[in-house]
Design an enzyme around this catalytic site. Sequence first.
Site, PDB file in Angstrom:
ATOM      1  N   ASP A  12       0.852  -1.191   0.000  1.00  0.00           N
ATOM      2  CA  ASP A  12       0.000   0.000   0.000  1.00  0.00           C
ATOM      3  C   ASP A  12       0.890   1.245   0.000  1.00  0.00           C
ATOM      4  OD1 ASP A  12      -1.883   1.996   0.533  1.00  0.00           O
ATOM      5  OD2 ASP A  12      -2.072   1.462   2.664  1.00  0.00           O
ATOM      6  N   ASP A 183     -10.065 -16.110 -15.886  1.00  0.00           N
ATOM      7  CA  ASP A 183     -10.755 -16.653 -14.718  1.00  0.00           C
ATOM      8  C   ASP A 183     -11.834 -17.676 -15.106  1.00  0.00           C
ATOM      9  OD1 ASP A 183     -11.074 -16.197 -11.764  1.00  0.00           O
ATOM     10  OD2 ASP A 183     -13.120 -15.712 -12.381  1.00  0.00           O
ATOM     11  N   GLU A 235      -7.711 -20.431 -16.440  1.00  0.00           N
ATOM     12  CA  GLU A 235      -8.014 -21.159 -15.205  1.00  0.00           C
ATOM     13  C   GLU A 235      -9.092 -22.192 -15.547  1.00  0.00           C
ATOM     14  OE1 GLU A 235      -9.209 -20.453 -10.540  1.00  0.00           O
ATOM     15  OE2 GLU A 235     -10.406 -19.552 -12.097  1.00  0.00           O
TER      16      GLU A 235
HETATM   17  C1  GLC Z   1     -11.529 -17.916  -9.679  1.00  0.00           C
HETATM   18  C2  GLC Z   1     -10.675 -16.991  -8.866  1.00  0.00           C
HETATM   19  C3  GLC Z   1     -11.316 -16.792  -7.535  1.00  0.00           C
HETATM   20  C4  GLC Z   1     -12.668 -16.177  -7.761  1.00  0.00           C
HETATM   21  C5  GLC Z   1     -13.518 -17.014  -8.689  1.00  0.00           C
HETATM   22  C6  GLC Z   1     -14.714 -16.251  -9.171  1.00  0.00           C
HETATM   23  O1  GLC Z   1     -11.555 -19.209  -9.175  1.00  0.00           O
HETATM   24  O2  GLC Z   1      -9.369 -17.473  -8.773  1.00  0.00           O
HETATM   25  O3  GLC Z   1     -10.543 -15.980  -6.688  1.00  0.00           O
HETATM   26  O4  GLC Z   1     -13.325 -16.040  -6.519  1.00  0.00           O
HETATM   27  O5  GLC Z   1     -12.817 -17.399  -9.833  1.00  0.00           O
HETATM   28  O6  GLC Z   1     -14.337 -15.221 -10.037  1.00  0.00           O
END
Ligand code: GLC
Length: 487
Positions: A12, A183, A235
Amino acid sequence: MVYQVYPRSFCDTTGTGVGDLGGLRAHLDHLVWLGVDAVWLSPICRSPMADFGYDVSAYDDVDPLFGTLADLDGLVAEAHAAGLKVLLDWVPNHTSTEHPWFAERPEFYVWVDGDPLVPPNGWVEAFGDGPAWAWDESRRQWYLHLFLPEQADLDWSNPNVVAAMHATLRFWLDRGVDGFRMDVVHCIGKGHDLPELLPGQELAPVVAIDVPFTHTLLQGIRGVLDAYGAMSIGEVYLLDTAKVATYYGTPEAPELHLSFNFPGLWAPWKAQTWRTRINEVERHLTGDRWPTWVLSNHDVPRHRTRYGSEARARAAAVLLVTLRGTPFLYAGEELGLEDAVVPADRVVDPGGRDGCRAPLPWTAEPGHGWGGGAEPWLPWPPDAAARSVASQRADEGSTLWFYRRLLAARQGSPALRSGTFAWIVAPPDVLAYLRTSGGDRRLVLVNQGAGVAAVELEGNWEVELASDGSSTPSALAGDAAVILRPV
Ligand code: GLC
């Protein structure tokens, strides 16, 4: 080697108690000193922060908590000047219900008619045990939220959603970013045609949704990226490596450049399990399907905490960096951080993930180098003074220096960076493998047992790096790992 920054927890500089882009710019030298190639920032877009940025309310702006677009431009320029690539987190599956689209373009979302008392199907939301559906009284319809009710799922079967989301990619690509971490991108294709899930899978639809339409959508996304020479890391939260492999597409119809493969992330400190995980990768992630490895991130307890000792955490880092694939390192891993103990009155995450998001300590004194003196949004991790970057930089035996040597060992060896992988014979608790590229070779031994182990080696090898600073192959300490080079 990609380094993940969770911006809220990095540093920060404005006295909000929440990390910001200025904090990352101030510490880019740390990343360079460590030897990483690229930095991935968890979401920095405008967000009401119900899921700390994974609920985006504007894809084309930086949240004021983190700074401004000008700060992001400055960061990208400085990172590039320092030889680092910049990857942003892109959240394509859902938006915040505060995104203007939710009110103005409701057709962008997944709505289903029905009885207000009976959700459209049995799917359960990710952070709780309620239905993945919320009833909207004004529309008298349900909308889908695989995550929080504040995170409404987009309907990518609507071509206007596809176009609008492609535009959000181009917005950042035009500003010079090098790519995106995407994501839960394997979920985007569920569209309006909700897949049937097997009994039990409804309880965790995010790890079960695996539909053909997502692949079509990923081919389109790939086209947007290719026009810029940009890259993607998806992901793909399917705990099955054979399925993950399909999200790379084919040479004729490429999809993701890279994908996370989380079975390894969930593997215990047990050689038998790791052998299976590695074999799955060697079987399914071949050719253009280049593997990735990750031990920690912002969603799971840190591997130092999961594995229960610093010795194991260091030995695991050797595994991370020497397996065939691209390693992802979560900020603070290089400090050997444990999860913070978060008292009940400071819990903020509905998903129970606060511990691994504790702020990074930069210096030993109180405040640990966070500017403005505000109490950080989460408590400090254990031993923050001794674990701080400054304290560890002053000690060449520290975990921080160990990570630096480890990354340098990878950088200096074509075999470790991109060579072939082959197991060698070793005791059951020891993972032992040879990496080869042309004339370059490295042997890696990782002892996941508690006792001393010996590995018979063919040829002459010397220790390039040992996780405990001393182990030799003739007596590899328990929970220790070595990288060997030929003499
Ligand atoms: C993914 C992210 C996580 C988030 C989720 C919803 O798994 O890594 O942090 O809460 O998606 O966006």
